[in-house]
Design an enzyme around this catalytic site. Structure first.
Site, mmCIF file in Angstrom:
data_model
loop_
_atom_site.group_PDB
_atom_site.id
_atom_site.type_symbol
_atom_site.label_atom_id
_atom_site.label_comp_id
_atom_site.label_asym_id
_atom_site.label_seq_id
_atom_site.Cartn_x
_atom_site.Cartn_y
_atom_site.Cartn_z
ATOM 1 N N GLU A 1 33.834 41.984 24.656
ATOM 2 C CA GLU A 1 33.121 40.902 24.263
ATOM 3 C C GLU A 1 32.990 41.198 22.658
ATOM 4 O O GLU A 1 33.063 40.050 21.954
ATOM 5 C CB GLU A 1 31.715 40.971 24.796
ATOM 6 C CG GLU A 1 31.597 40.704 26.283
ATOM 7 C CD GLU A 1 31.682 41.968 26.912
ATOM 8 O OE1 GLU A 1 30.970 41.875 28.058
ATOM 9 O OE2 GLU A 1 32.216 42.894 26.667
ATOM 10 N N ASP B 1 55.618 74.720 46.237
ATOM 11 C CA ASP B 1 56.180 73.610 45.393
ATOM 12 C C ASP B 1 56.006 74.274 43.923
ATOM 13 O O ASP B 1 56.935 73.385 43.002
ATOM 14 C CB ASP B 1 55.796 72.249 45.682
ATOM 15 C CG ASP B 1 55.981 71.821 47.217
ATOM 16 O OD1 ASP B 1 56.916 72.525 47.718
ATOM 17 O OD2 ASP B 1 55.499 70.732 47.367
#
Length: 349
Positions: free
Chosen positions: A52, A202
Site C-alpha cells: 500500500e 547422503d
C-alpha cells in the site's frame, strides 16, 4: 474495469515479491481514480515498505489520491513492525475506498485494519477474488489459522515403492529433471526437514538452487546425537540456519549457524509444534523411511509430493514407509517430469 479485473492486477503485482518476503505475506496493490490506474505497488522484500505504501509513494499525481480507490490483496496492517501501519498511510493519503482481497488471519492484524479504516470514514469492500488472493499465501494463511506449520512430505520411489536399492546405500531414484525441480520446490518452504540418517548417508546440502534472500532453515531430527561424528559433512560447513532436535548434543561444539533444540519429547506433533514456535510457517520433509513413517503415522502432514521413477528395485531395498494403520489420500495433481511422475496428494480427513 470492474473490481475483479483490478484485483487480478493487484494479484499479479503481489507475485513480483515471491521468494523475497520471507515470513511476510505476498501483497499487491493498485490505486484507481476515475477508472484510471494511477499507481501500483507490492511488498518487494522482507523489511521493505508494504504494498500500500509503495503504491502511494509511486503515485506521480498525488493530488489524485484524494477520493481514489485502493485495491489490495490483503487487509492493510494496523501495527508497527519493520514498517509503520499501512492504515496510517492510507488515511493520510486521502484514499476514500479500499477493496480487499482477503482478511489477514494474523491476530496482530485480523479485522483491526478494516475497523480503523471504517472509523476514519473510508469505505471498505471485500473480500473480492478471495480464493485467488488466499492462494498467494497458502502457508502463511494455514500457519495463523491452524497454529502450526504447513507440512509437505516429499519422497522419491521406484514403481515397487522403494526408496533405495539396498539399506544404507545412496540411490539415485529419479532423473535430473526431478532433481532440478526439487531444488526449486525448496524455495517455497521456510524449513527443510530430514533425519540424521539422511545426513549421514547422503551428506546433503538441503538448500534451494535458486536465489533467495532468506534460505530455508535446515532441520535435522537426531535424538541419539549420532551427528557428533559427522561434523565434517557439508551441512555444517555452509552458511544458513540449521536446527538439530536432539537431547545428546549439548556438550558438542558446533558452528555458529547451528542451533540445538531439546524438545519436551520426540513425538512428531511436539516437534512440529516446536518448529512453529520458532516462527517457521512451512516444512518440506525430505526424510527417509523412518521420518516419513513418523509423520504419516501421526497424521501430521497436509500434502504429499511423491516422485515415481520407472524403475524396480530388489527386495533388499527399503520401502517408502512402515504404517501402523491405513491412510486414505486424495490426488490433487499428476504430471510427468522427464521420465518420472510427480503425484501431489492430500490426506482425506
Amino acid at each position: 474495469m470492474n473490481d475483479e479485473q483490478i484485483m487480478r492486477l493487484a494479484i499479479t503485482e503481489a507475485e513480483k515479491g515471491r521468494y523475497h518476503t520471507y515470513r511476510n505475506p505476498l501483497v499487491g496493490a493498485v490505486i484507481v481514480n476515475d477508472n484510471q490506474i494511477i499507481a501500483t505497488g507490492y511488498h518487494r522484500r522482507y523489511g521493505d515498505k508494504h504494498a500500500e505504501r509503495m503504491a502511494i509513494d509511486n503515485c506521480k499525481t498525488p493530488e489524485k489520491l484524494k477520493n481514489s480507490t485502493l485495491y489490495v490483496t490483503l487487509e492493510p496492517c494496523a501495527h508497527f513492525g519493520k514498517q509503520p501501519p499501512c492504515v496510517n498511510a492510507v488515511i493520510e493519503s486521502g484514499i476514500q475506498k479500499v477493496v480487499v482481497g482477503q482478511f489477514d488471519p494474523n491476530p496482530l492484524v485480523h479485522g483491526k485494519g478494516i475497523q480503523i479504516l471504517k472509523d476514519h470514514g473510508i469505505e471498505v469492500v471485500g473480500p473480492v477474488l478471495e480464493s485467488a488472493s488466499r492462494a498467494l499465501n497458502e502457508h502463511y494463511n494455514f500457519f495463523y489459522q491452524h497454529h502450526r506449520p504447513f507440512v509437505t512430505l516429499k519422497q522419491a520411489i521406484s514403481m515397487n515403492g522403494q526408496i533405495t536399492a539396498a539399506p544404507d546405500q545412496r540411490t539415485a531414484v529419479t532423473a535430473n529433471e526431478v532433481n532440478q525441480l526439487v531444488h526449486h520446490e525448496r524455495m517455497d518452504y521456510q524449513a527443510i526437514l530430514v533425519g540424521a540418517q539422511t545426513v549421514m548417508v547422503d551428506d546433503p546440502l538441503l538448500l534451494p538452487s535458486g536465489e533467495v534472500d532468506f534460505p530455508p532453515t535446515r532441520i535435522i531430527l537426531d535424538r541419539g546425537g549420532r551427528l557428533k561424528n559427522y561434523l565434517e559433512n557439508q551441512i555444517f560447513k555452509t552458511a544458513g540456519p540449521v536446527v538439530i532436535f536432539s537431547d545428546q548434543l549439548a556438550d558438542v561444539t558446533l558452528p555458529e549457524h547451528v542451533q540445538v533444540v531439546k524438545p519436551a519429547d520426540f513425538e512428531i506433533k511436539t516437534i512440529t509444534k516446536t518448529i512453529g514456535e520458532l516462527g517457521i510457517q512451512s516444512i518440506y520433509v525430505e526424510g527417509g523411511q523412518h521420518v516419513n513413517s513418523q509423520f504419516l503415522n501421526a497424521g501430521e502432514y497436509d500434502e504429499m509430493i511423491t516422485y515415481v521413477a520407472p524403475k524396480l528395485f530388489p527386495k533388499a531395498g527399503l520401502p517408502m514407509v512402515h504404517l501402523d494403520h491405513s491412510v486414505a489420500l486424495r490426488f490433487k495433481s499428476v504430471e510427468q517430469v522427464g521420465p518420472d511422475l510427480r503425484i501431489v496428494s492430500e490426506q482425506v480427513k
